[in-house]
Scaffold this motif. Structure first.
Motif, mmCIF file in Angstrom:
data_model
loop_
_atom_site.group_PDB
_atom_site.id
_atom_site.type_symbol
_atom_site.label_atom_id
_atom_site.label_comp_id
_atom_site.label_asym_id
_atom_site.label_seq_id
_atom_site.Cartn_x
_atom_site.Cartn_y
_atom_site.Cartn_z
ATOM 1 N N TRP A 44 27.483 28.562 35.292
ATOM 2 C CA TRP A 44 26.646 29.439 34.255
ATOM 3 C C TRP A 44 27.137 30.835 34.430
ATOM 4 C CZ3 TRP A 44 25.834 25.025 36.756
ATOM 5 C CH2 TRP A 44 24.948 24.025 36.101
ATOM 6 N N TYR A 45 27.092 31.545 33.116
ATOM 7 C CA TYR A 45 27.424 32.770 33.059
ATOM 8 C C TYR A 45 26.568 33.811 32.510
ATOM 9 C CZ TYR A 45 32.032 30.451 33.677
ATOM 10 O OH TYR A 45 33.184 29.776 33.836
ATOM 11 N N LEU A 46 26.375 35.075 32.918
ATOM 12 C CA LEU A 46 25.646 36.061 32.353
ATOM 13 C C LEU A 46 26.660 37.247 31.814
ATOM 14 C CD1 LEU A 46 22.702 36.911 31.422
ATOM 15 C CD2 LEU A 46 22.825 38.043 33.647
ATOM 16 N N GLN A 47 26.691 37.177 30.624
ATOM 17 C CA GLN A 47 27.825 38.248 29.997
ATOM 18 C C GLN A 47 26.832 39.512 29.694
ATOM 19 O OE1 GLN A 47 31.263 38.426 29.519
ATOM 20 N NE2 GLN A 47 30.611 40.647 29.188
ATOM 21 N N MET A 48 26.885 40.626 30.476
ATOM 22 C CA MET A 48 26.172 41.808 30.312
ATOM 23 C C MET A 48 26.993 42.844 29.567
ATOM 24 S SD MET A 48 24.462 41.934 33.813
ATOM 25 C CE MET A 48 25.845 42.062 34.904
ATOM 26 N N ALA A 93 20.722 46.548 39.751
ATOM 27 C CA ALA A 93 19.871 45.460 40.578
ATOM 28 C C ALA A 93 20.571 44.757 41.328
ATOM 29 C CB ALA A 93 18.853 45.090 39.762
ATOM 30 N N THR A 94 20.093 43.766 42.052
ATOM 31 C CA THR A 94 20.648 42.587 42.690
ATOM 32 C C THR A 94 20.182 41.452 41.798
ATOM 33 O OG1 THR A 94 20.637 43.539 45.084
ATOM 34 C CG2 THR A 94 20.846 41.146 44.548
ATOM 35 N N TYR A 95 21.138 40.937 41.348
ATOM 36 C CA TYR A 95 21.066 39.800 40.249
ATOM 37 C C TYR A 95 21.188 38.280 41.179
ATOM 38 C CZ TYR A 95 21.121 42.795 36.279
ATOM 39 O OH TYR A 95 20.878 44.032 35.639
ATOM 40 N N TYR A 96 20.095 37.528 40.956
ATOM 41 C CA TYR A 96 20.114 36.347 41.551
ATOM 42 C C TYR A 96 20.129 35.145 40.573
ATOM 43 C CZ TYR A 96 18.474 38.809 45.572
ATOM 44 O OH TYR A 96 18.115 39.791 46.426
ATOM 45 N N CYS A 97 21.250 34.363 40.708
ATOM 46 C CA CYS A 97 21.166 32.805 39.950
ATOM 47 C C CYS A 97 20.013 31.862 40.585
ATOM 48 C CB CYS A 97 22.727 32.398 40.085
ATOM 49 S SG CYS A 97 22.643 30.764 38.906
ATOM 50 N N ALA A 98 19.250 31.378 39.712
ATOM 51 C CA ALA A 98 18.141 30.563 40.194
ATOM 52 C C ALA A 98 18.222 29.168 39.423
ATOM 53 C CB ALA A 98 17.013 31.364 40.118
ATOM 54 N N THR A 99 17.502 28.222 39.850
ATOM 55 C CA THR A 99 17.215 27.091 39.060
ATOM 56 C C THR A 99 15.718 26.911 39.038
ATOM 57 O OG1 THR A 99 16.809 25.760 41.252
ATOM 58 C CG2 THR A 99 18.936 25.722 40.355
ATOM 59 N N ILE A 149 18.973 26.853 34.383
ATOM 60 C CA ILE A 149 19.528 27.841 35.379
ATOM 61 C C ILE A 149 19.318 29.367 34.518
ATOM 62 C CG2 ILE A 149 21.663 28.706 36.208
ATOM 63 C CD1 ILE A 149 21.237 26.322 37.458
ATOM 64 N N GLY A 150 18.955 30.159 35.622
ATOM 65 C CA GLY A 150 18.780 31.605 35.112
ATOM 66 C C GLY A 150 19.194 32.495 35.787
ATOM 67 N N TRP A 151 18.975 33.677 35.528
ATOM 68 C CA TRP A 151 19.111 34.950 36.424
ATOM 69 C C TRP A 151 17.771 35.831 36.189
ATOM 70 C CZ3 TRP A 151 23.812 35.593 38.592
ATOM 71 C CH2 TRP A 151 24.662 34.847 37.859
ATOM 72 N N PHE A 152 17.615 36.193 37.379
ATOM 73 C CA PHE A 152 16.440 37.214 37.640
ATOM 74 C C PHE A 152 17.107 38.391 38.461
ATOM 75 C CE2 PHE A 152 15.118 36.914 41.998
ATOM 76 C CZ PHE A 152 15.494 35.562 42.447
#
Length: 124
Positions: free
Chosen positions: A79-83, A92-98, A34-37
């Motif tokens: 899932w988390y993205l601590q920024m 930006a627009t942040y997308y969670c993706a598989t 799982i990630g973010w772009f």
């Protein structure tokens, strides 16, 4: 079918912090990442970070290393993205993706499914 819902975006001042959340479900295998772009208007899509579900190996783009942290809570399928130390260029627009089938993360993920995105704006 994989279902993804992101949340946590917003407006923050430079130097501030935000935490993005991603609830994902519907996986048929243990092996995925799982990630973010992110994507800003007029710019190419940029990989930010991703994490393997099987061994928690991670990848971070150079632009966010030391500032962003990806993590997961398996019990919550979240899932988390601590920024931290956010900069205007993080807007930006942040997308969670598989990245289904991914066992170990050593490089940027290759995404096959993503959510609708959440907007992050860093501005004073």
């Amino acid at each position: 079918q994989v279902h993804i819902v992101e949340s946590g975006g917003g407006l923050v001042q430079p130097g501030g912090s935000l935490r993005l959340s991603c609830v994902a479900s519907g996986f048929t295998s243990h092996y995925y990442a799982i990630g973010w772009f992110r994507q800003a208007p007029g710019k190419e899509r940029e990989e930010v970070s991703c994490i393997s579900n099987s061994d928690s190996s991670t990848y971070y783009a150079d632009s966010v290393k030391g500032r962003f942290t990806i993590s997961k809570d398996n019990a919550k399928n979240t899932w988390y993205l601590q920024m931290n130390s956010l900069k205007p260029e993080d807007t930006a627009t942040y997308y969670c993706a598989t990245d289904r089938g991914r066992v170990v993360v050593t490089t940027a993920c290759e995404y096959d499914h993503w959510g609708q995105g959440t907007q992050v704006t860093v501005s004073s």
